[in-house]
Write a protein that holds these residues in place. Structure first.
Motif, PDB file in Angstrom:
ATOM      1  N   ILE A   1       0.837  -1.204   0.000  1.00 15.37           N
ATOM      2  CA  ILE A   1       0.000   0.000   0.000  1.00 15.37           C
ATOM      3  C   ILE A   1       0.868   1.250   0.000  1.00 15.37           C
ATOM      4  CG2 ILE A   1      -1.634   1.362   1.358  1.00 15.37           C
ATOM      5  CD1 ILE A   1      -2.856  -1.253   2.330  1.00 15.37           C
ATOM      6  N   GLU A   2       1.881   1.287   0.872  1.00  9.09           N
ATOM      7  CA  GLU A   2       2.726   2.472   0.984  1.00  9.09           C
ATOM      8  C   GLU A   2       3.489   2.737  -0.314  1.00  9.09           C
ATOM      9  OE1 GLU A   2       3.132   4.517   3.755  1.00  9.09           O
ATOM     10  OE2 GLU A   2       1.546   3.438   4.784  1.00  9.09           O
ATOM     11  N   VAL A   3       3.998   1.678  -0.942  1.00  5.63           N
ATOM     12  CA  VAL A   3       4.738   1.851  -2.193  1.00  5.63           C
ATOM     13  C   VAL A   3       3.812   2.375  -3.290  1.00  5.63           C
ATOM     14  CG1 VAL A   3       5.945   0.630  -4.039  1.00  5.63           C
ATOM     15  CG2 VAL A   3       6.523   0.154  -1.649  1.00  5.63           C
ATOM     16  N   ALA A   4       2.600   1.819  -3.371  1.00  4.08           N
ATOM     17  CA  ALA A   4       1.652   2.259  -4.391  1.00  4.08           C
ATOM     18  C   ALA A   4       1.251   3.719  -4.178  1.00  4.08           C
ATOM     19  CB  ALA A   4       0.422   1.356  -4.382  1.00  4.08           C
ATOM     20  N   VAL A   5       0.995   4.074  -2.932  1.00  2.00           N
ATOM     21  CA  VAL A   5       0.607   5.454  -2.612  1.00  2.00           C
ATOM     22  C   VAL A   5       1.752   6.413  -2.903  1.00  2.00           C
ATOM     23  CG1 VAL A   5       0.105   6.984  -0.665  1.00  2.00           C
ATOM     24  CG2 VAL A   5      -1.155   4.845  -0.928  1.00  2.00           C
ATOM     25  N   LEU A   6       2.961   6.025  -2.509  1.00  2.00           N
ATOM     26  CA  LEU A   6       4.132   6.877  -2.725  1.00  2.00           C
ATOM     27  C   LEU A   6       4.382   7.094  -4.213  1.00  2.00           C
ATOM     28  CD1 LEU A   6       6.541   8.377  -1.457  1.00  2.00           C
ATOM     29  CD2 LEU A   6       7.806   6.220  -1.544  1.00  2.00           C
ATOM     30  N   ALA A   7       4.297   6.029  -5.003  1.00  3.27           N
ATOM     31  CA  ALA A   7       4.538   6.143  -6.441  1.00  3.27           C
ATOM     32  C   ALA A   7       3.487   7.032  -7.103  1.00  3.27           C
ATOM     33  CB  ALA A   7       4.537   4.753  -7.078  1.00  3.27           C
ATOM     34  N   THR A   8       2.225   6.872  -6.697  1.00  6.37           N
ATOM     35  CA  THR A   8       1.157   7.693  -7.263  1.00  6.37           C
ATOM     36  C   THR A   8       1.341   9.160  -6.891  1.00  6.37           C
ATOM     37  OG1 THR A   8      -0.377   5.823  -7.094  1.00  6.37           O
ATOM     38  CG2 THR A   8      -1.339   8.004  -7.401  1.00  6.37           C
ATOM     39  N   GLY A   9       1.646   9.407  -5.612  1.00  4.85           N
ATOM     40  CA  GLY A   9       1.857  10.787  -5.177  1.00  4.85           C
ATOM     41  C   GLY A   9       3.032  11.441  -5.862  1.00  4.85           C
ATOM     42  N   PHE A  10       4.120  10.685  -6.033  1.00  5.51           N
ATOM     43  CA  PHE A  10       5.298  11.221  -6.710  1.00  5.51           C
ATOM     44  C   PHE A  10       4.978  11.553  -8.171  1.00  5.51           C
ATOM     45  CE2 PHE A  10       9.303  10.507  -9.106  1.00  5.51           C
ATOM     46  CZ  PHE A  10      10.057  11.530  -8.559  1.00  5.51           C
ATOM     47  N   ALA A  11       4.213  10.683  -8.829  1.00  8.70           N
ATOM     48  CA  ALA A  11       3.827  10.927 -10.216  1.00  8.70           C
ATOM     49  C   ALA A  11       2.956  12.177 -10.351  1.00  8.70           C
ATOM     50  CB  ALA A  11       3.086   9.715 -10.775  1.00  8.70           C
ATOM     51  N   LEU A  12       2.214  12.499  -9.283  1.00 11.01           N
ATOM     52  CA  LEU A  12       1.357  13.687  -9.308  1.00 11.01           C
ATOM     53  C   LEU A  12       2.099  14.951  -8.885  1.00 11.01           C
ATOM     54  CD1 LEU A  12      -1.917  12.205  -7.755  1.00 11.01           C
ATOM     55  CD2 LEU A  12      -1.517  12.814 -10.150  1.00 11.01           C
ATOM     56  N   GLY A  13       3.361  14.803  -8.490  1.00  9.99           N
ATOM     57  CA  GLY A  13       4.154  15.972  -8.124  1.00  9.99           C
ATOM     58  C   GLY A  13       4.390  16.142  -6.647  1.00  9.99           C
ATOM     59  N   GLY A  14       4.106  15.126  -5.851  1.00 10.98           N
ATOM     60  CA  GLY A  14       4.347  15.213  -4.413  1.00 10.98           C
ATOM     61  C   GLY A  14       5.826  15.202  -4.098  1.00 10.98           C
ATOM     62  N   SER A  15       6.165  15.699  -2.899  1.00 12.81           N
ATOM     63  CA  SER A  15       7.564  15.869  -2.499  1.00 12.81           C
ATOM     64  C   SER A  15       8.119  14.606  -1.853  1.00 12.81           C
ATOM     65  CB  SER A  15       7.678  17.048  -1.520  1.00 12.81           C
ATOM     66  OG  SER A  15       8.992  17.165  -1.026  1.00 12.81           O
ATOM     67  N   VAL A  16       9.123  14.006  -2.508  1.00 12.97           N
ATOM     68  CA  VAL A  16       9.811  12.830  -1.981  1.00 12.97           C
ATOM     69  C   VAL A  16      11.268  13.199  -1.746  1.00 12.97           C
ATOM     70  CG1 VAL A  16      10.508  10.446  -2.436  1.00 12.97           C
ATOM     71  CG2 VAL A  16       8.265  11.270  -3.207  1.00 12.97           C
ATOM     72  N   GLY A  17      11.812  12.809  -0.590  1.00  9.98           N
ATOM     73  CA  GLY A  17      13.204  13.144  -0.296  1.00  9.98           C
ATOM     74  C   GLY A  17      13.719  12.347   0.876  1.00  9.98           C
ATOM     75  N   ALA A  18      14.778  12.875   1.487  1.00 10.73           N
ATOM     76  CA  ALA A  18      15.385  12.192   2.626  1.00 10.73           C
ATOM     77  C   ALA A  18      14.395  12.055   3.779  1.00 10.73           C
ATOM     78  CB  ALA A  18      16.625  12.959   3.080  1.00 10.73           C
ATOM     79  N   GLY A  19      13.505  13.031   3.915  1.00 10.18           N
ATOM     80  CA  GLY A  19      12.509  12.967   4.973  1.00 10.18           C
ATOM     81  C   GLY A  19      11.565  11.792   4.809  1.00 10.18           C
ATOM     82  N   THR A  20      11.286  11.424   3.570  1.00 10.01           N
ATOM     83  CA  THR A  20      10.431  10.270   3.301  1.00 10.01           C
ATOM     84  C   THR A  20      11.084   8.992   3.807  1.00 10.01           C
ATOM     85  OG1 THR A  20       9.669  11.411   1.292  1.00 10.01           O
ATOM     86  CG2 THR A  20       9.126   9.080   1.510  1.00 10.01           C
ATOM     87  N   VAL A  21      12.375   8.856   3.537  1.00  7.37           N
ATOM     88  CA  VAL A  21      13.122   7.676   3.974  1.00  7.37           C
ATOM     89  C   VAL A  21      13.219   7.646   5.502  1.00  7.37           C
ATOM     90  CG1 VAL A  21      15.333   6.464   3.859  1.00  7.37           C
ATOM     91  CG2 VAL A  21      14.428   7.632   1.824  1.00  7.37           C
ATOM     92  N   LEU A  22      13.547   8.801   6.099  1.00  8.85           N
ATOM     93  CA  LEU A  22      13.675   8.858   7.556  1.00  8.85           C
ATOM     94  C   LEU A  22      12.354   8.526   8.225  1.00  8.85           C
ATOM     95  CD1 LEU A  22      15.538   9.473   9.925  1.00  8.85           C
ATOM     96  CD2 LEU A  22      14.859  11.878   9.758  1.00  8.85           C
ATOM     97  N   TYR A  23      11.262   8.996   7.667  1.00  9.85           N
ATOM     98  CA  TYR A  23       9.937   8.689   8.206  1.00  9.85           C
ATOM     99  C   TYR A  23       9.679   7.184   8.140  1.00  9.85           C
ATOM    100  CZ  TYR A  23       4.851   8.687   8.750  1.00  9.85           C
ATOM    101  OH  TYR A  23       3.574   8.444   9.184  1.00  9.85           O
ATOM    102  N   ALA A  24       9.964   6.590   6.985  1.00  7.43           N
ATOM    103  CA  ALA A  24       9.703   5.160   6.802  1.00  7.43           C
ATOM    104  C   ALA A  24      10.501   4.314   7.783  1.00  7.43           C
ATOM    105  CB  ALA A  24      10.019   4.757   5.363  1.00  7.43           C
ATOM    106  N   VAL A  25      11.731   4.732   8.059  1.00  7.13           N
ATOM    107  CA  VAL A  25      12.598   3.963   8.947  1.00  7.13           C
ATOM    108  C   VAL A  25      12.239   4.178  10.418  1.00  7.13           C
ATOM    109  CG1 VAL A  25      14.977   3.697   9.763  1.00  7.13           C
ATOM    110  CG2 VAL A  25      14.516   3.900   7.313  1.00  7.13           C
ATOM    111  N   GLY A  26      11.897   5.406  10.773  1.00  6.24           N
ATOM    112  CA  GLY A  26      11.737   5.740  12.181  1.00  6.24           C
ATOM    113  C   GLY A  26      10.339   5.625  12.749  1.00  6.24           C
TER     114      GLY A  26
END
Length: 237
Positions: A159-184
């Motif tokens: 679910i998270e991968v699908a949502v992230l990919a869709t949001g990124f394709a629509l112009g959402g902000s993906v970065g180091a914060g996304t990774v830190l959130y996923a890990v922490g």
């Protein structure tokens, strides 16, 4: 404390709505940090950018759409479910209105990002512990888990991968914060779920019927009652 020994309704409601408001605040702070968002907020931001809606309004609409997916999964919403859809989006927009963008210093933005992730974990512990029902996204995860028989971790990851990919394709902000959130967020949420856990209401025991005289031939050793296991904590990893 009520006579039943469980937490009062007022305390549970305060904890529920305090957690939901804090959840929206944390999402707004992470957006202000500008270093990448959580997967669902990436989708919210992408939809907001495409439609001209505020990101909080987009969050409310997406939450309502996800809630519709509960119908074929036979999930039942609770007070916490409906409140999750409305309160988080409103708190998110309010935070963005009140909190200006941080200075250009990278260290300030990093500190703001870390603060946002910790607050999100605190909020998760606060609003889930009273057990008024999961949010629409968590309910989608558990519903698919039951329907498909796949593990919670696998379902949540898909679910998270699908949502992230869709949001990124629509112009959402993906970065180091996304990774830190996923890990922490998983370990932190697990910690705060235990920290804010409310005591269970004790079960009412029916009075036992009086025992007759024991047969001296009955030499069986009485079986000890089963040990009550600790309350399960939702797996957020």
């Amino acid at each position: 404390m009520p006579a039943s020994g469980g937490p009062s309704l007022a305390r549970r409601l305060v904890q529920l709505y305090g957690g939901l408001v804090l959840y929206g605040v944390s999402a707004g702070l992470q957006l202000r940090a500008g270093l990448g968002l959580a997967p669902w907020d990436v989708l919210n931001q992408g939809v907001a950018g495409r439609t001209g809606l505020s990101i909080g309004t987009a969050s409310i609409l997406i939450g309502a759409l996800v809630l519709l997916l509960w119908i074929p999964l036979r999930q039942r919403p609770g007070l916490g479910t409906v409140s999750n859809v409305l309160v988080i989006g409103l708190a998110l927009d309010a935070t963005l209105t009140l909190v200006p963008a941080p200075p250009g210093s990278l260290w300030v933005r990093i500190l703001l990002l870390v603060l946002a992730i910790v607050l999100c974990a605190v909020a998760t512990g606060l609003y889930l512990a009273p057990r008024f029902g999961p949010g629409p996204r968590d309910g989608l995860m558990t519903g698919l888990h039951r329907r498909t028989g796949r593990s919670v971790r696998l379902v949540r990851t898909c679910i998270e991968v699908a949502v992230l990919a869709t949001g990124f394709a629509l112009g959402g902000s993906v970065g180091a914060g996304t990774v830190l959130y996923a890990v922490g967020i998983g370990p932190l949420s697990q910690f705060f779920l235990r920290a804010f856990a409310l005591p269970e209401r004790p079960e009412r025991r029916r009075p036992r019927a009086p025992e007759g005289p024991r047969d001296p031939r009955d030499t069986a050793v009485p079986v000890a009652p089963a040990t009550v296991t600790a309350r399960e904590v939702p797996d957020l990893v």
